[in-house]
Design an enzyme around this catalytic site. Structure first.
Site, short mmCIF file in Angstrom:
data_model
loop_
_atom_site.label_atom_id
_atom_site.label_comp_id
_atom_site.label_asym_id
_atom_site.label_seq_id
_atom_site.Cartn_x
_atom_site.Cartn_y
_atom_site.Cartn_z
N GLU A 149 2.72 5.18 -3.82
CA GLU A 149 2.75 6.22 -4.89
C GLU A 149 4.08 6.96 -4.93
O GLU A 149 4.50 7.33 -6.03
CB GLU A 149 1.59 7.19 -4.68
CG GLU A 149 0.22 6.56 -4.85
CD GLU A 149 -0.21 5.68 -3.66
OE1 GLU A 149 0.36 5.88 -2.56
OE2 GLU A 149 -1.05 4.82 -3.86
N ASP A 184 -9.18 3.99 -1.74
CA ASP A 184 -10.07 4.31 -0.62
C ASP A 184 -11.40 4.89 -1.07
O ASP A 184 -11.58 6.11 -1.12
CB ASP A 184 -9.36 5.29 0.32
CG ASP A 184 -8.14 4.64 0.96
OD1 ASP A 184 -8.02 3.40 0.88
OD2 ASP A 184 -7.31 5.35 1.54
N ASP A 223 0.87 -1.18 0.00
CA ASP A 223 0.00 0.00 0.00
C ASP A 223 0.91 1.24 0.00
O ASP A 223 2.13 1.12 0.14
CB ASP A 223 -0.85 -0.06 1.28
CG ASP A 223 -2.04 0.89 1.25
OD1 ASP A 223 -2.26 1.56 0.23
OD2 ASP A 223 -2.75 0.96 2.27
#
Ligand code: NAG
Length: 981
Positions: free
Chosen positions: A559, A636, A556
């Protein structure tokens, strides 16, 4: 997970032990628009949009870029030359080396770089260590094949003066026409122009320049080639150098260096791709007006929590691959650039011929691609089918990994299962309620203080025992491991990261420190091969203690998410391995981390035993090529109907973008779904290739067995449907892994002749099965309109109600029903025995559903292997094609595998796996008196079955089709056979 809750986590951690209920007070939030740039706030985007405005408002505009004819060379499938641009009022020329490569596959590539002009001229500011070169390593990460240069590509001698023409592609039906002055390229197929580059003159390579203190009026662009007015392009120098946003300043040591190009798709009305965005599959226009966006589509991987619906805002991943579609023709482009990228889309309709009496003109789509730095590097695909385009893109960037079977089953996640006992308890409750699931997930709280590769000793004292319990039903554990490494003394992982010098650096070349879940953190730099090697060692069973072979990984925040960074991500002037600036490679960053994790899981098991299993890694951030490494999810989302609705086009868009192993958080991450929404979301999730339920830490528990009746039953039915169709899903994944085909497919992909269906994005076909689903995504909805593109019969999956295309049909959809049709002409494989997990279904018998349509013939395939190892690469698999022919009234099973050295052994293992039932939907009336069928297995009675099987007939009732069942024909799945009706 998102950063705003992250900021709250500091105090939460302090009170968590004492006050579990205190965790439930985080206020609801929505996307913070002001945290993310608009085009206007992103200097290079604003400059290039202004450039476009100037060019397009001036009918005499001419692009200042010229291909120097004397430099053009064509040799063995590669054309080279130099594109020039004069710098006004100087004797300097910017020289831009051009390379056009024609590949055997029919894909062409256009690459433009920038040559250094004079020594010292582009010395950098701030004594920066940043590399003084345009980033040219995106291909190293994205491209894995399809680059064999064409030997057949040849110059067309008929080229007019001032242009070069190359014939290439299958049957030399493709042609590239390279115009020298101004520079531009047109691509034709069968003599018809499909794609044009720089036709509108928006090409712009912002060449490097020294910083001077006074305005550089002499640097106005393109004086000679351009009519007087365009001299008025005032270069907005305010955004050339230091640029601030939201309290962060980007030092931009190389100054402006954007690359931009206009790409036109003449007579193409629809474009798709440029994933990922929360909006319709068919991309919208972006320069304002009714129903249009006012900002370009943005690709800049970011942690955009609770993202906004119907928006061109960037999300977590970027695939700069776009397809255009018109009736019976698809083409595409892949813009290989890893920097921040914006894409404007406009459409224009040519005025109708006055003699055509009211028949409208042709609509074309114009696109304008703008990236902050790097090469101008693009691939051109000329189709003509959507699969030709997607397949060629897949050949370049790799096909989706053939996943382990468990990973395409049902996943149960939550932030967080709080103890190992909690996990075991949830596992038992699924069993008690007879609800199938394969994987339970652990979010960040399992760690000891957000230090990855550790377990919280208080809450997870015995992880091995927990994994052992899961393994009893062949279930798996997935644990999260993020790229931020806690900056805390005595933590061996951060100590090694520092001592081995493997972290991302700041602009001064020192280790970068930022803020994420653990507080102060450093980030591993997976562009560094040494960092990836080190990362492997951390996953070894003796290093990451408490992990077993049935544990896999979730990456996760890659980025990367940096809570105190600009736009919640890394500053652009950070430095990576090789002194490349972060700005150059931002969109690839997430993929390098998954690459390292994938290799780590692979080597973890390779080192331990001789039977390596396929890794499973879920990623949030991605780029072109990430499909090779695992699955993605859409980040999300919220427990709200519009988010359920948006998930379908988002998942479809991933499918046509080469990364089909995609899904959205079932139930919605933020907030508490109503029971109706939850049930509908499971029904939709049953048609996501990646099917995971997930929930935020502040939400109430919502495991399916908690929903209460009738909801628990309804959810269980959706899950059982998924499990019974796993053979069809796995076959679709196999197809994706060998051809790049989407797993769930939009209407335009399946029916490229049907213009009416080109914008449809709320229904989907599963693989090549002819299964057509349209999940309900609106509250209180009781029926569903399904669009049927073809003149074919469709049948309700559950009761065989008959529908007929083309046109829209209405299907009853009360809460316990998923609108699901079967298209005539297909054969669908299923496994019908309810089990606790997919692993327990390995040797279960198969049911074949033969769906007869207009022609009376039907066909389908089945792919099976052990679902976990690489032995399929040595032939340990079964791949059959089933065909029903109406002229012979027989159903046959043909081998379509390529046997290898492990084939025999596998077939032996699968010997007992038989076809236990054959259901024929829309069975011929002539069968009404039939009681049995003839069965003949290859090899005859000796090795197989030969004889008769019982047939049961069910006549037509009301609107429902007649159907027949063959019970226990007893034929083996892995052998050839014939059933004579
Ligand atoms: C990871 O990247 C390296 C370097 O590009 C490459 O050699 C390797 O094959 C990649 N791993 C996977 C699993 O794709």
């Amino acid at each position: 997970m998102n950063w705003i809750n992250g900021l709250g986590r500091g105090w939460k951690a302090l009170v968590a032990v004492a006050c579990v209920l205190c965790l439930l007070v985080t206020p609801a939030v929505t996307v913070k628009h002001e945290n993310f740039k608009t085009c206007d706030q992103s200097g290079f985007c604003r400059r290039n949009r202004a450039y476009a405005d100037t060019a397009l408002s001036n009918s005499k505009w001419q692009s200042p870029y010229t291909l120097d004819s004397s430099t053009v060379k064509f040799d063995k499938g590669i054309l080279t030359g130099v594109v020039d641009k004069k710098i006004t009022n100087t004797d300097q020329t910017v020289r831009l080396p051009l390379k056009v490569t024609f590949h055997e596959s029919g894909t062409a590539r256009v690459t433009i770089d920038e040559e250094k002009r004079q020594k010292g001229e582009i010395e950098l500011r701030h004594d920066s260590k940043a590399r003084k070169e345009r980033y040219n390593e995106a291909e190293k990460w994205a491209i894995v094949g399809g680059t064999v240069v064409s030997t057949g590509a040849a110059l067309n001698k008929d080229a007019e003066k001032g242009s070069t023409r190359v014939m290439y592609g299958p049957g030399s039906k493709f042609e590239a026409i390279i115009q020298h002055a101004p520079f531009g390229v047109q691509f034709k197929r069968d003599g018809e122009t499909q794609i044009k580059l720089n036709d509108r003159g928006l090409m712009n390579m912002e060449h490097w320049r020294p910083k001077v203190d006074k305005p550089e009026t002499e640097q106005k662009e393109g004086e000679e080639a351009v009519v007087a007015e365009s001299d008025n392009i005032a270069e907005d120098e305010s955004t050339w150098w230091d640029e601030s946003f939201g309290g962060n300043t980007d030092s931009k040591p190389r100054g402006p260096e954007a690359v931009a190009m206009d790409i036109e798709f003449p007579a193409y009305q629809y474009v798709y791709g440029a994933a990922s965005h929360a909006g319709p599959l068919a991309l919208k226009e972006t320069r304002g007006g009714d129903g249009k966006y006012s900002d370009p589509y943005r690709l800049y991987n970011s942690d955009v929590f609770e993202y906004e619906m119907d928006s061109p805002m960037t999300l977590y991943g970027a695939i700069p691959f776009m397809q255009a579609q018109k009736k019976d023709s698809a083409v595409g482009v892949f813009w290989l650039n890893a920097a921040e990228t914006w894409i404007d889309i406009t459409k224009s309709t040519s005025s109708a011929n006055p003699l055509s009496l009211g028949i409208g003109g042709t609509t074309s789509t114009d696109t304008h691609w703008i990236s902050e730095s790097g090469l101008l590097d693009l691939f051109i695909f000329l189709g003509p089918t959507p699969q030709d385009v997607i397949g060629a893109y897949g050949e370049l960037t790799g096909y989706t990994q053939l996943p382990q079977q468990f990973s395409i089953a049902h996943h149960q996640c939550r932030w967080n299962y709080v103890t190992d006992e909690d996990v075991k308890d949830v596992d038992r409750k699924f069993d008690k309620s007879k609800i199938p699931y394969d994987v339970i997930w652990l979010d960040i709280e399992y760690t000891d203080g957000k230090k990855y590769f550790t377990w919280d000793p208080m809450t997870f004292p015995d992880p091995i025992n927990m994994q052992k319990q899961l393994d009893e039903h062949q279930r798996k554990l997935v644990a999260i491991i993020d790229p931020h490494i806690k900056n805390e003394g005595g933590y061996s992982v951060v100590d090694e990261l520092k001592s081995k010098d493997l972290a991302i650096k700041n602009k001064d070349g020192n280790i970068y420190e930022g803020w994420c879940w653990p507080g102060s953190s450093h980030w591993i730099d997976c562009f560094n091969p040494k960092a990836r090697e080190w990362w492997k060692t951390l996953f070894r069973y003796d290093k990451f203690k408490g992990t077993a072979k049935n544990m896999f990984i979730w990456n996760d925040m890659n980025e990367p998410s940096v809570f105190n960074g600009p736009e919640t991500t890394a500053p652009k002037d950070l430095l990576h391995h090789g002194n490349w600036e972060h700005r150059d490679l931002h969109n690839i960053n997430g993929m390098t981390f998954v690459n390292a994790t994938y290799d780590a899981i692979l080597s973890r098991d390779k080192d331990e035993d001789k039977h390596p299993i396929r890794p499973f890694v879920l990623t949030r951030s991605f780029y072109a090529g990430s499909q090779r490494l695992g699955a993605m999810w859409t980040g999300d989302n919220q427990a709200a109907w519009p988010h359920l609705e948006a998930s379908i086009p988002m998942v479809l868009s991933m499918g046509i973008s080469g990364f089909p192993f995609a899904g959205a958080d079932v139930g919605g991450f933020f907030g508490n779904p109503s029971k109706e929404l939850l049930a509908r979301w499971y029904q939709a999730g049953a048609f996501y290739p990646f099917f995971r339920a997930h929930a935020h830490i502040d939400t109430r528990r919502r495991e399916p067995y908690l929903a209460g009746e009738p909801y628990t039953q309804i959810i269980s039915q959706a899950l059982r449907l998924r499990y019974s169709l796993l053979p069809a899903w796995y076959t679709a994944f196999h197809e994706a892994s060998t051809t790049g085909a989407p797993i769930v497919r939009p209407n335009y992909y399946v029916h490229p002749s049907d213009e009416k269906g080109f914008a449809i994005d709320d229904q989907l076909y599963l693989g090549s099965t002819g299964l057509l689903a349209k999940p309900v995504t609106k509250e209180g909805q009781e029926s569903q309109d399904i669009y049927l593109a073809d003149k074919e019969k469709y049948f309700d999956y559950f009761d065989f109600w008959q529908y007929e295309g083309p046109g829209t049909v209405s299907v009853a959809a009360p809460l316990d029903t998923i609108p699901l049709l079967m298209q005539g002409g297909n054969i669908i494989p299923r496994r019908e025995r309810p089990r606790r997990s997919s692993g327990l279904m390995k040797y279960d018998p198969i049911t074949l559903v033969v769906v007869l349509g207009n022609s009376g013939d039907a066909e389908g395939t089945l792919y099976l292997d052990d679902g976990e190892s690489y032995e399929y690469q040595s032939g340990a698999y079964i791949h059959r094609r089933f065909k029903y022919s109406t002229s012979t009234s027989s159903l046959t099973s043909e081998d379509v595998s390529s046997p290898g050295k492990k084939t025999k052994e596998y077939l032996k293992l699968m010997e007992k796996v038989r076809v236990e039932r054959i259901v024929v939907v829309n069975a011929p009336e002539g069968w009404s008196g039939k009681k049995e069928v003839e069965v003949a297995e290859e090899g005859g009675a000796k090795s197989g079955k030969s004889g008769k099987a019982e047939l049961e007939w069910h006549g037509k009732v009301e609107g429902k089709a007649a159907w027949a069942v063959v019970r226990d024909p007893g034929v083996r799945v892995g052998e050839g056979w014939k059933i004579q009706f």
